[in-house]
Design a protein around this motif. Structure first.
Motif, PDB file in Angstrom:
ATOM      1  N   ILE A  58       0.835  -1.207   0.000  1.00 54.56           N
ATOM      2  CA  ILE A  58       0.000   0.000   0.000  1.00 54.56           C
ATOM      3  C   ILE A  58       0.870   1.257   0.000  1.00 54.56           C
ATOM      4  N   GLN A  59       1.938   1.236   0.796  1.00 56.27           N
ATOM      5  CA  GLN A  59       2.850   2.380   0.849  1.00 56.27           C
ATOM      6  C   GLN A  59       3.462   2.650  -0.515  1.00 56.27           C
ATOM      7  N   ALA A  60       3.908   1.578  -1.187  1.00 53.33           N
ATOM      8  CA  ALA A  60       4.515   1.730  -2.513  1.00 53.33           C
ATOM      9  C   ALA A  60       3.491   2.242  -3.524  1.00 53.33           C
ATOM     10  N   ALA A  61       2.262   1.732  -3.436  1.00 57.73           N
ATOM     11  CA  ALA A  61       1.209   2.160  -4.359  1.00 57.73           C
ATOM     12  C   ALA A  61       0.911   3.645  -4.208  1.00 57.73           C
ATOM     13  N   VAL A  62       0.808   4.120  -2.979  1.00 56.29           N
ATOM     14  CA  VAL A  62       0.518   5.534  -2.731  1.00 56.29           C
ATOM     15  C   VAL A  62       1.648   6.412  -3.249  1.00 56.29           C
ATOM     16  N   ASN A  63       2.887   5.963  -3.070  1.00 56.90           N
ATOM     17  CA  ASN A  63       4.026   6.728  -3.586  1.00 56.90           C
ATOM     18  C   ASN A  63       3.969   6.868  -5.099  1.00 56.90           C
ATOM     19  N   CYS A  64       3.435   5.861  -5.765  1.00 54.60           N
ATOM     20  CA  CYS A  64       3.359   5.899  -7.227  1.00 54.60           C
ATOM     21  C   CYS A  64       2.222   6.788  -7.726  1.00 54.60           C
ATOM     22  N   ILE A  65       1.061   6.710  -7.108  1.00 59.06           N
ATOM     23  CA  ILE A  65      -0.105   7.416  -7.646  1.00 59.06           C
ATOM     24  C   ILE A  65      -0.138   8.891  -7.243  1.00 59.06           C
ATOM     25  N   LEU A  66       0.621   9.268  -6.221  1.00 59.54           N
ATOM     26  CA  LEU A  66       0.704  10.688  -5.865  1.00 59.54           C
ATOM     27  C   LEU A  66       1.469  11.450  -6.943  1.00 59.54           C
ATOM     28  N   PRO A  67       1.121  12.706  -7.167  1.00 59.73           N
ATOM     29  CA  PRO A  67       1.859  13.502  -8.170  1.00 59.73           C
ATOM     30  C   PRO A  67       3.184  13.994  -7.615  1.00 59.73           C
ATOM     31  N   LYS A  68       4.070  14.351  -8.538  1.00 65.18           N
ATOM     32  CA  LYS A  68       5.312  14.988  -8.089  1.00 65.18           C
ATOM     33  C   LYS A  68       4.985  16.333  -7.454  1.00 65.18           C
ATOM     34  N   GLU A  69       4.100  17.067  -8.125  1.00 63.58           N
ATOM     35  CA  GLU A  69       3.725  18.397  -7.646  1.00 63.58           C
ATOM     36  C   GLU A  69       2.300  18.686  -8.093  1.00 63.58           C
ATOM     37  N   TRP A  70       1.554  19.398  -7.257  1.00 68.81           N
ATOM     38  CA  TRP A  70       0.167  19.722  -7.578  1.00 68.81           C
ATOM     39  C   TRP A  70      -0.126  21.125  -7.053  1.00 68.81           C
ATOM     40  N   ASN A  71      -0.444  22.038  -7.976  1.00 68.92           N
ATOM     41  CA  ASN A  71      -0.766  23.420  -7.615  1.00 68.92           C
ATOM     42  C   ASN A  71       0.327  24.058  -6.750  1.00 68.92           C
ATOM     43  N   GLY A  72       1.583  23.798  -7.135  1.00 65.54           N
ATOM     44  CA  GLY A  72       2.695  24.415  -6.427  1.00 65.54           C
ATOM     45  C   GLY A  72       3.115  23.699  -5.162  1.00 65.54           C
ATOM     46  N   ILE A  73       2.406  22.647  -4.794  1.00 67.35           N
ATOM     47  CA  ILE A  73       2.750  21.891  -3.584  1.00 67.35           C
ATOM     48  C   ILE A  73       3.426  20.591  -3.992  1.00 67.35           C
ATOM     49  N   ARG A  74       4.576  20.304  -3.417  1.00 69.82           N
ATOM     50  CA  ARG A  74       5.325  19.112  -3.771  1.00 69.82           C
ATOM     51  C   ARG A  74       4.895  17.933  -2.893  1.00 69.82           C
ATOM     52  N   TYR A  75       4.517  16.821  -3.565  1.00 66.87           N
ATOM     53  CA  TYR A  75       4.113  15.606  -2.856  1.00 66.87           C
ATOM     54  C   TYR A  75       5.131  14.481  -3.009  1.00 66.87           C
ATOM     55  N   GLY A  76       6.045  14.613  -3.954  1.00 65.63           N
ATOM     56  CA  GLY A  76       7.115  13.636  -4.093  1.00 65.63           C
ATOM     57  C   GLY A  76       6.718  12.300  -4.665  1.00 65.63           C
ATOM     58  N   GLY A  77       5.552  12.230  -5.322  1.00 66.80           N
ATOM     59  CA  GLY A  77       5.119  10.971  -5.915  1.00 66.80           C
ATOM     60  C   GLY A  77       5.698  10.769  -7.305  1.00 66.80           C
ATOM     61  N   LEU A  78       5.381   9.637  -7.901  1.00 62.01           N
ATOM     62  CA  LEU A  78       5.881   9.323  -9.239  1.00 62.01           C
ATOM     63  C   LEU A  78       4.859   9.627 -10.333  1.00 62.01           C
ATOM     64  N   GLU A  79       3.595   9.877  -9.926  1.00 59.84           N
ATOM     65  CA  GLU A  79       2.557  10.267 -10.880  1.00 59.84           C
ATOM     66  C   GLU A  79       2.366   9.191 -11.966  1.00 59.84           C
ATOM     67  N   CYS A  80       2.344   7.935 -11.545  1.00 57.95           N
ATOM     68  CA  CYS A  80       2.186   6.803 -12.475  1.00 57.95           C
ATOM     69  C   CYS A  80       1.062   5.901 -11.986  1.00 57.95           C
ATOM     70  N   SER A  81       0.649   5.008 -12.846  1.00 60.04           N
ATOM     71  CA  SER A  81      -0.438   4.099 -12.491  1.00 60.04           C
ATOM     72  C   SER A  81       0.091   2.830 -11.833  1.00 60.04           C
TER      73      SER A  81
END
Length: 316
Positions: A58-81
């Motif tokens: 679940i942790q790995a999945a969340v890291n992948c589906i989160l965006p790198k950045e959204w509306n100027g806020i950095r989330y550090g995700g990979l933005e992939c499916s």
């Protein structure tokens, strides 16, 4: 048409480097953080029941589906499916939702929630959940997955980066019993656990050729952990039989039961287990401590981690 465009196309060196670096984005997620995982890696997460294997997925999945950045806020995700194939049929989707929501709130600094719903929905669009109830459904899923992923990539521009299987040995006993049943026709290949896993491996390889991604598969230790009498008795087996279940010190962790087709397919292996240790968070809260150890490659390091509401965290 896409193939013809690729053959006839041209690109600058800068464009090529951008494309290659994007395709080789590494996945660093605790407790799998010691070795960067890249496209083409096949990771086996092995451990007894209750060792937080699904929580790590679940942790790995969340890291992948989160965006790198959204509306100027950095989330550090990979933005992939992510494709999550649930063979155990026990994934708690609400737990995935909880971790995702807390990660979004953490990125927002627990402040501005104006775009929370839009970001949350966008992330979930990148998560594909498939439940299978036997080996035949699992094989059918792998054979038909390419068309689904291709449609999503063409329509939404979402590319697969992580394929998860929980748990790869779920049908071990059922397939072992079924292998003794007679089949109609003299030319049909006999049904067995080895044949089913061999076919599954071939289908995954075909899928990775078209949709390059990381594969993480959990696997239960059906013969118990290191404290089990059954595992201790396995010390009488040969070194070859136990080579995937020993530490450098020779202590048996588990007995390998997967067919050679799967074992040779795995490129990385991590052993996880629970412990009797606790981390005191407050006077009324104690977190169970888990251990993780890289077996392939063998790093000789034992890491500690805990599972909190917001996911998996390492313990110093």
């Amino acid at each position: 048409m896409a193939l013809r465009q690729w053959i006839d196309g041209d690109e600058t060196a800068a464009e090529m480097l951008t494309r290659v670096l994007k395709e080789r984005t590494s996945l660093l997620v605790p407790p799998l953080h010691r070795v960067p995982l890249h496209v083409g890696n096949v990771v086996e997460l092995v451990g007894p029941s209750g060792s937080a294997k699904t929580q790590i997925l679940i942790q790995a999945a969340v890291n992948c589906i989160l965006p790198k950045e959204w509306n100027g806020i950095r989330y550090g995700g990979l933005e992939c499916s992510v494709v999550f194939i649930d063979l155990d049929c026990r994934l708690d989707i609400s737990r995935l939702s909880q971790v995702l929501k807390l990660r979004i709130l953490e990125g927002n600094g627990n402040g501005d929630l104006g775009n929370f719903d839009a970001l949350y929905t966008t992330c979930l669009r990148r998560f594909f959940y498939i439940r299978c109830y036997d080996s035949f459904e699992f094989l059918a899923t792998l054979k038909t997955m390419h068309h689904k992923l291709q449609k999503e990539r063409d329509d939404l521009g979402i590319r697969l980066h992580l394929l998860m299987i929980d748990s790869i040995g779920a049908y071990h006993w059922v397939d072992r019993v079924s292998s003794s049943l007679p089949l109609w026709g003299n030319n049909r290949k006999g049904f067995s656990l080895a044949n089913m896993l061999e076919a599954a491996v071939e289908e995954i390889k075909k899928l990775l050729l078209v949709h390059p991604s990381i594969v993480i598969a959990s696997k239960a230790t059906i013969f118990g952990d290191r404290s089990s009498d059954i595992v201790r008795r396995e010390k009488s087996l040969s070194e070859t039989e136990l080579r995937h279940g020993k530490t450098d010190g020779g202590q048996v962790l588990y007995r390998e039961y997967m067919p050679s087709a799967w074992q040779s397919f795995v490129t990385h292996r991590v052993f996880v287990r629970g412990s009797d240790e606790y981390l005191t968070v407050s006077s009324c809260e104690h977190q169970s401590i888990y251990f993780s150890e890289w077996l392939l490659p063998s790093l000789g390091v034992l890491d500690k981690f805990i599972v909190k509401n917001a996911g998996v965290f390492m313990v110093p």
